[in-house]
Write an enzyme that holds these catalytic residues in place. Sequence first.
Site, short mmCIF file in Angstrom:
data_model
loop_
_atom_site.label_atom_id
_atom_site.label_comp_id
_atom_site.label_asym_id
_atom_site.label_seq_id
_atom_site.Cartn_x
_atom_site.Cartn_y
_atom_site.Cartn_z
N ARG A 108 8.05 5.35 -71.40
CA ARG A 108 7.05 6.05 -71.05
C ARG A 108 7.21 7.81 -70.79
NH1 ARG A 108 2.09 5.25 -66.84
NH2 ARG A 108 1.22 4.01 -68.88
N HIS A 135 -0.54 6.10 -76.81
CA HIS A 135 -0.50 4.46 -76.06
C HIS A 135 -0.61 3.33 -76.80
CE1 HIS A 135 0.30 2.62 -72.37
NE2 HIS A 135 -1.04 2.82 -71.47
N GLN A 138 -1.43 -0.24 -74.76
CA GLN A 138 -2.86 -0.45 -74.62
C GLN A 138 -3.56 -1.05 -74.99
OE1 GLN A 138 -3.35 -0.40 -70.35
NE2 GLN A 138 -5.32 -0.82 -71.56
N ASP A 231 -11.57 6.77 -70.52
CA ASP A 231 -10.59 6.91 -69.40
C ASP A 231 -10.52 8.46 -69.09
OD1 ASP A 231 -7.67 7.08 -69.37
OD2 ASP A 231 -6.77 7.57 -71.08
N CYS A 271 -9.04 1.93 -69.49
CA CYS A 271 -7.23 1.46 -69.90
C CYS A 271 -6.65 1.37 -68.42
CB CYS A 271 -6.92 2.17 -70.50
SG CYS A 271 -6.99 3.88 -70.36
N ARG A 299 -2.24 -6.85 -70.97
CA ARG A 299 -0.66 -6.25 -70.82
C ARG A 299 0.09 -7.31 -70.68
NH1 ARG A 299 -0.98 -1.04 -69.71
NH2 ARG A 299 1.11 -0.63 -70.90
N1 NVA Z 1 -4.62 9.48 -70.68
C1 NVA Z 1 -4.08 8.44 -69.97
C2 NVA Z 1 -4.05 7.13 -69.71
C3 NVA Z 1 -3.55 6.76 -68.70
C4 NVA Z 1 -2.72 4.96 -69.06
C5 NVA Z 1 -3.19 9.17 -69.32
O1 NVA Z 1 -2.10 9.21 -70.22
O2 NVA Z 1 -3.48 9.72 -68.38
N1 CP Z 2 -3.33 1.52 -68.23
C1 CP Z 2 -2.12 2.02 -67.69
O1 CP Z 2 -1.05 2.25 -68.47
O2 CP Z 2 -1.74 1.85 -66.81
P1 CP Z 2 -0.52 2.48 -66.04
O3 CP Z 2 -0.66 3.76 -65.61
O4 CP Z 2 -0.89 1.79 -64.08
O5 CP Z 2 1.02 2.01 -66.25
#
Ligand code: NVA
Ligand code: CP
Length: 311
Positions: A108, A135, A138, A231, A271, A299
């Site tokens: 990540r 992502h 997800q 989101d 998400c 997930r």
């Molecule tokens: N769009 C959000 C998703 C988090 C799971 C982010 O990137 O912070």
């Molecule tokens: N939805 C998701 O990826 O959550 P986290 O940021 O908690 O991993």
Amino acid sequence: MAVTMKGRDFVSLRDFSREEIEQLLETASAMKMRQKAGMVDRPLEGKTLGMIFTKPSTRTRISFEVGIWQLGGVGLFLSADELQLRRGETIEDTAMVLSRYLNGIMIRTYDHEDVVDLAENSTIPVINGLTDLLHPCQAASDLLTIREKKGDLSGLKLAFVGDGDNNMVHSLLFAAAKMGMDACVGSPAGYEPKKEIMDMAQEEALRTGSELRAVNDPVEAVTGADIVYADVWASMGAEEERENRLRVMDPFQVNDELWEHVASEAVFMHCLPAHRGEEVTDEIIDSPASVVFDQAENRLHMQKAIMALVM
Ligand code: NVA
Ligand code: CP
């Protein structure tokens, strides 16, 4: 016939055929059912997944760590701050070294190109656990949730409202296009999905007959939608823009008023993490239409399927 995905990277849903996505969904469903029946699947006995994080996570970290353990393997949490990457070791060298110890890498991070680079230079599968651009874990898990709630994916209408230039939106566009779902993204002007992603998704949509649109009107986006997805308005990395985004995205809040326009039996998806009172009200996220915690659970099941198939 089942296709083999052994050794593949899971960087974008765009790289997977509809048939392969169906196989992921079937595998995830079967694993979920077997787990709920108390059965044990350990296809990754003795294997190790390295998990590199340069951004925070609750769901991704825990579901991958628990998932690999349930499959018989071990997960190693690797904070990017504690790796030599932080002191300038290249991604290429890191990829080659990690490939000598591990059987898979989940990462990540911010820049999507770093994940592409890691995947190109690793001899083991690399799984994208979120970048600024995509992502896919997800979105794949969400397909499982949608299928559980709504049955056949083809022909469903998904609406996303809020920040359209967002990793979730981009992966959902690929997911919808691959599976023949219609998708409409409603965002303020200037926050539409990235053009190159929309163009690539449209190429897929031509093959499956799905209709993909981006509009600047939240009501137009959600009218008749079977799935309404939200989101956060300021993703990880966009925190300084938060105040401005809160202001311009305010008309895109999913609330009771907007909900009046959705299809009957529509579901609300997110998400998570959610900023309650911003992109969604408590009334909606806590309503019977909300499936957000099923999404979070899935997930685990979907990522077990991904790991079992690629590692
Ligand atoms: N769009 C959000 C998703 C988090 C799971 C982010 O990137 O912070
Ligand atoms: N939805 C998701 O990826 O959550 P986290 O940021 O908690 O991993």
